[in-house]
Design an enzyme around this catalytic site. Structure first.
Site, PDB file in Angstrom:
ATOM      1  CG  MET A   1      43.575  41.303  32.615  1.00 49.80           C
ATOM      2  SD  MET A   1      42.776  39.673  32.748  1.00 49.80           S
ATOM      3  CE  MET A   1      44.182  38.600  32.407  1.00 49.80           C
TER       4      MET A   1
ATOM      5  CG  HIS B   1      40.600  46.941  33.762  1.00 48.70           C
ATOM      6  ND1 HIS B   1      40.863  45.990  34.713  1.00 48.70           N
ATOM      7  CD2 HIS B   1      41.694  47.003  32.969  1.00 48.70           C
ATOM      8  CE1 HIS B   1      42.074  45.505  34.512  1.00 48.70           C
ATOM      9  NE2 HIS B   1      42.603  46.104  33.453  1.00 48.70           N
ATOM     10  CG  HIS B   2      37.504  41.126  35.193  1.00 50.59           C
ATOM     11  ND1 HIS B   2      37.071  41.019  36.492  1.00 50.59           N
ATOM     12  CD2 HIS B   2      37.059  40.016  34.571  1.00 50.59           C
ATOM     13  CE1 HIS B   2      36.411  39.881  36.644  1.00 50.59           C
ATOM     14  NE2 HIS B   2      36.384  39.264  35.479  1.00 50.59           N
ATOM     15  CB  ALA B   3      40.431  46.256  38.105  1.00 48.42           C
ATOM     16  CG  LEU B   4      35.638  50.104  37.247  1.00 52.33           C
ATOM     17  CD1 LEU B   4      36.778  50.602  38.102  1.00 52.33           C
ATOM     18  CD2 LEU B   4      35.527  50.958  35.992  1.00 52.33           C
TER      19      LEU B   4
END
Lengths: 454, 454
Positions: free
Chosen positions: B21, B138-141
């Site tokens: 991701m 990362h897409h969470a970031l």
């Protein structure tokens, strides 16, 4: 479709992002005279175009996820050879340091479970006109010793041999020798289960026998910075030393080459831990796989392999006394094993490594005493010079597996007249791993001096 | 320690070995005049030694495993900068092809969750004396658009600027604009939940409005080779074309640059599918994120972003008619959105992408009709030439995320007078992805000819 034995699937089940379960090897070659700039590329192209892949290297887990599905192997009928065999290059200035940096990265990434579980990287760009091949194979496919043997079998002692076959084109030898099978860890952990009925009485008898021979017992090793939970990234360090240096010390001190190897590692570990203000008062214990041919095992046609716990004497400042203690510990371990049947040897070895089985449980590594502090493994290799398509093998460095509680591993192999050391560590917990090479060199010099050799 | 919003943690929870991701970007630079052989290495050393890292790039998941622990961000106080920023080189002959091969590998491996979730690779060895920087986050970031913007912000329009700061040294702009936040997928899937109480009546009204404007409805796209379960390995292809080529076709046919982009992609997808004997009778549908400024959203100071489903007219052989159908479909989608409030737009967009939420359930991608066949996303970039420490940016190619059922993604960005296309595909299901570049080129030529431009 083929049923996957539990000895294979346990390595898939144990694997996580933090615990890649592959073994690796880094081979260093000198190009033959007159090789052009496209030498490596042309070898690569030939192999890719031929695209011959042995059955073992076409096997992939039936289902790539962690389900019952992985109890089966499937055959990859459309194997994507250029996925498995790759080309890479080093950034400037192209020293061994850049090569080890790249190897560390490769060794820390997981293999793709949708495909056969192996990768080979051809590496250009070494400033001294050499080249390297790094290979990684999942432990479910081959254990470290078998992988090294296969890489060896792809080489020839004839420098003029050409059109040679790559390791993945070869049928490997039997994965499991007669006496058990698989890696030591596989065999002894597997057998620990089989022998549950062997009973506590036998266990007691064996551990008492161990005490008599002053062999360290598991779970008595001190906690060190190497015995912690690990992350997924790795560091890899590698260097060669002449076997003759170890042999001369052994002769002068009446110890074996392997004793001198262990004493060299012990000196290096001691210096490394002192540098990190982390040397424990108690001595470190190494797990040392040894080949033990008992009369019974010999009759069976196989080798008995045992796991000796060796006192590394890291709390001893004097190199000569350290070597003497290590030699005594190894000799005690072998004597103990010599009086046992192969089954008893395997049982005792299982006792030595069994606490490892608990390491995947989160926190266990951080809160219990380790079974031992690290594995030091010495694997025999070719006795003379060997070649791949005319390129001479200068070194082959094993890259091994780290586990929770086992953040560093030293594996070495003999190659022609050299001993090639590969040190694998968790990048988080074992900083400046390259310093270990310097410490090994210092320890060897100190032992040379202590043995009274100029 | 900082609470991790669900919009961040969902990308960690959704991630697996098969579904990395992270988003990526490949930047291609021309070295400044008089740059020596060590130019790239010296920029790298300067950045590493400075080791300045913005707060965002020091954040790591509190617990790296899939537990509740990951609902928190921790700060990495001992960030290992040389782990995150790395040097690499291309094997001979050092063409763009070798660069894309290397980028594909990097884009297919997971980020280490024990560390802040980003990596940057400086790549030497391009035969034309250029160099490249590949970054993954990362897409969470950061979502893809924010990541591209940050890479852009690290550049200057002044070729003589030196000692410039790297993207990881910068504080990114607000991750979430006022109207919602996060990526389109984040916003619309998140809102789909919030608006559950909005009721089936509203949904019916909206889908009927969609029918009136002849806009495709989700789940009516044909199944194609792109809409299958995916593996973890990736292929990445990238190339630039002059914006002017698209603009001229748009002018001659009274369509927008983005219509021409979509028609070019459509032609390429059609040719690719024909080549694989896999072109479905029904037309492919693309999900196209668009920026729509309604009066209400403008008053709110933000941009409304919607997801338009565009009929790609891949079942139409004639390029001119294909372009006309695409332009009509996009115009219908925009007209539909123009009559809606920002909340209604988000709701309709949520309906368009909501079936994606089912894709992590094994088998769903293989047995249901896809919501749409692929995402084609066009992100605006710098309007003039930009530089990093004197090196001119020649291209910036976005590498996106593949999902089960979404095995290919096309994302492009404008850079000076060029459009830079990045195509990301699953290595298993999208073979010979590089052919797509040739097909894009052919499609653009055909549209040029069809528009009556010499």
């Amino acid at each position: 479709m083929q049923l996957m034995p539990i000895t294979d699937s346990m390595f898939l089940l144990m694997e996580s992002r933090e615990h890649p379960m592959h073994v690796g090897g880094l081979q260093l070659f000198t190009k033959p005279d007159g090789a052009g700039d496209d030498y490596v590329e042309s070898i690569y192209r030939d192999l890719i175009e031929r695209a011959e892949v042995a059955r073992l290297f076409r096997k992939r887990p039936m289902s790539p996820v962690n389900t019952l599905g992985q109890a089966f192997w499937a055959e990859d009928t459309e194997l994507d050879i250029s996925y498995h065999v790759r080309r890479s290059a080093l950034p400037t200035p192209g020293r061994i340091r850049e090569l080890l940096e790249l190897t560390s990265r490769w060794h820390g990434t997981l293999l793709d479970r949708h495909r056969p579980l192996w990768e080979t990287h051809f590496v250009e760009g070494l400033s001294d006109n050499r080249f390297a091949i790094y290979t990684k194979v999942h432990h479910a496919l081959l254990d470290g010793v078998s992988a090294l043997r296969l890489m060896q079998n792809a080489l020839s002692d004839d420098p003029s041999a050409r059109d040679m076959r790559a390791p993945w084109e070869l049928r490997p030898g039997k994965k499991r020798p007669k006496t058990g099978g698989g890696s030591l860890l596989q065999r002894v952990t597997g057998l620990a289960g089989d022998f549950a009925g062997f009973g506590p009485t036998a266990v007691r008898a064996l551990t008492e026998a161990a005490r008599e021979h002053s062999v360290p017992l598991p779970m008595q090793a001190p906690r060190t910075m190497f015995n912690v939970s690990i992350g997924g990234a790795r560091r890899f360090a590698a260097q060669s030393w002449p076997i003759e240096s170890f042999r001369r010390i052994g002769k002068a001190t009446n110890t074996t080459v392997n004793d001198v190897v262990l004493a060299t590692c012990s000196g290096a570990l001691r210096d490394y831990l002192i540098e990190h203000r982390a040397l424990p008062d108690a001595s470190l214990t190494a797990m040392v796989p040894v080949s033990l041919r008992s009369s019974e095992a010999a009759a069976d046609g196989g080798n008995a392999i045992g796991a000796i716990l060796c006192d590394l004497a890291t709390n001893e400042q004097d190199p000569a006394r350290r070597l003497a203690r290590i030699a005594a510990s190894m000799s005690g371990g072998k004597k103990l094993f010599a009086g046992l049947s192969p089954l008893q040897i395997l049982l005792l070895s299982a006792l030595n490594v069994s606490p490892l089985g608990l390491s995947p449980i989160p926190g266990v590594a951080d809160h219990t005493r380790p079974a031992f502090n690290l594995v030091i493994s010495n694997v025999p290799g070719p006795k003379g010079p060997t070649y791949f398509n005319g390129a001479r093998l200068d070194g082959v460095y094993p890259a091994s597996i780290c586990l929770d509680g086992q953040a560093v591993n030293i594996t070495l192999t003999s190659n022609n007249d050299m001993l090639d050391f590969g040190i694998t560590g968790c990048r988080n917990s074992v900083p400046h791993l390259q310093r270990m090479l310097l410490h090994l060199d210092t320890a060897l010099s100190e032992l040379t001096a202590a043995a009274g050799i100029s």
